[in-house]
Design an enzyme around this catalytic site. Structure first.
Site, mmCIF file in Angstrom:
data_model
loop_
_atom_site.group_PDB
_atom_site.id
_atom_site.type_symbol
_atom_site.label_atom_id
_atom_site.label_comp_id
_atom_site.label_asym_id
_atom_site.label_seq_id
_atom_site.Cartn_x
_atom_site.Cartn_y
_atom_site.Cartn_z
ATOM 1 N N SER A 144 5.989 -4.027 -9.761
ATOM 2 C CA SER A 144 6.505 -3.451 -8.516
ATOM 3 C C SER A 144 8.002 -3.117 -8.659
ATOM 4 O O SER A 144 8.367 -2.328 -9.531
ATOM 5 C CB SER A 144 6.228 -4.415 -7.363
ATOM 6 O OG SER A 144 6.410 -3.796 -6.108
ATOM 7 N N ASP A 239 -3.584 1.034 -4.064
ATOM 8 C CA ASP A 239 -2.158 0.822 -3.825
ATOM 9 C C ASP A 239 -1.527 2.090 -3.251
ATOM 10 O O ASP A 239 -1.799 3.199 -3.712
ATOM 11 C CB ASP A 239 -1.496 0.466 -5.164
ATOM 12 C CG ASP A 239 -0.038 0.053 -5.044
ATOM 13 O OD1 ASP A 239 0.520 0.081 -3.936
ATOM 14 O OD2 ASP A 239 0.534 -0.308 -6.097
ATOM 15 N N HIS A 269 -2.097 -3.270 -4.430
ATOM 16 C CA HIS A 269 -0.802 -3.682 -4.963
ATOM 17 C C HIS A 269 -0.769 -5.202 -5.158
ATOM 18 O O HIS A 269 -1.261 -5.951 -4.323
ATOM 19 C CB HIS A 269 0.283 -3.267 -3.960
ATOM 20 C CG HIS A 269 1.677 -3.357 -4.492
ATOM 21 N ND1 HIS A 269 2.172 -2.452 -5.412
ATOM 22 C CD2 HIS A 269 2.687 -4.232 -4.240
ATOM 23 C CE1 HIS A 269 3.429 -2.764 -5.684
ATOM 24 N NE2 HIS A 269 3.762 -3.848 -5.004
#
Length: 303
Positions: A144, A239, A269
């Site tokens: 991320s 995601d 995610h």
């Protein structure tokens, strides 16, 4: 950054700090032993604490190094959320893993995290002998926000001509911070990342809108990607960041970068932390395999 934006970011920071360090119980690799030490690296943006994970004894030294940058929207400082990944990679990929506790917003804003991430990596490259690792065989990666920092480290190293990581792992990365998060669609009704949450992350980390298109903030908006290290790009089907991650993998490939791009189906995610467990394990094993190959690392079995 306005006062209200700062307060909002602090609220989210406090709210997420506890949640982010919770990893699915079946992804914790509790059977994998931990050999760790801590070290502090001086950088151009202040000292940074790092946790060093050593591979099992007897695999041959000095081992190559993987430098890990955790996620958390640039505002959560919880490197321990990646403990399971760091432990697993150190144990199975035959490399030293360095988990970096970089500074977060809203207290420290762009480019502090980028400066710290790059300076720590350069220090690791230059200080192998004293620390019993091979600084000539280094890979970087993250999840991320940490994947965004990974891209920035690789870009900075290329532009300065200082070192070349053998691999970059880009897992579920935000690579376009200019686009309104509401335009980033998911294939499910309620994905983990909401537009409001993403706006809070971005406003906290990059308070000056003029910086949003900086290549070190939005690497997906640049077309000068040639000469970057080989990449393992992981995206999650559901995601909200999936499309920009897919596009970044294609752009890297078009620029002549060697890319292994995997889209994990039916997951959102952060699935490497929250599950589903089979997909999370498969992704972490994929990272370890890619690192072992790229770094030419010995394995415990072979050692």
């Amino acid at each position: 950054m306005s006062f209200s934006a700062r307060i909002q970011a602090r609220g989210v920071q406090l709210l997420l700090s506890g949640v982010m360090s919770r990893v699915h119980k079946d992804l914790r690799f509790t059977d994998v032993p931990k050999r760790t030490e801590t070290l502090r690296v001086e950088t151009g943006a202040g000292p940074v604490d790092c946790t060093v994970y050593r591979p099992p004894a007897g695999i041959g030294t000095p081992a190559p190094v993987y430098i890990n940058f955790h996620g958390g929207g640039f505002i959560v400082a919880r490197p321990e959320q990646d403990d399971h990944i760091c432990r697993y990679i150190a144990a199975t990929a035959g490399c030293v893993v360095i988990n970096v506790d970089y500074a977060v917003a809203p207290q420290r804003v762009f480019p502090v995290a980028v400066t710290q991430a790059y300076d720590v990596t350069e220090w690791v490259v230059e200080n192998g002998t004293a620390n019993d690792w091979d600084g000539s065989r280094v890979a970087v990666g993250g999840h991320s926000a940490g994947a965004n920092l990974t891209a920035a480290v690789c870009r900075t190293a290329r532009d300065r001509g200082t070192f070349t990581p053998r691999l970059q792992i880009i897992d579920s990365a935000p690579v376009d911070l200019v686009a309104d998060p509401a335009t980033k669609v998911s294939r499910i009704a309620k994905p983990l990342l909401s537009p409001q949450l993403m706006r809070i992350f971005t406003a906290a980390y990059v308070p000056d809108p003029a910086d949003l298109s900086d290549p070190l903030v939005s690497p997906g908006l640049t077309d000068d990607l040639a000469g970057l290290p080989p990449a393992l790009v992981i995206t999650a089907e559901n995601d909200r960041l999936r499309d920009e991650g897919d596009a970044y993998a294609k752009a890297l490939e078009a620029a002549g970068v060697q890319v292994d791009h995997r889209v994990f189906e039916g997951v959102d995610h952060y699935f490497t932390h929250t599950g589903p467990v089979p997909a999370g394990k498969e992704a972490i094993e994929l990272m370890a395999d890619a690192l072992r190959t790229a770094l030419g690392a010995a394995t415990p079995e072979a050692g």
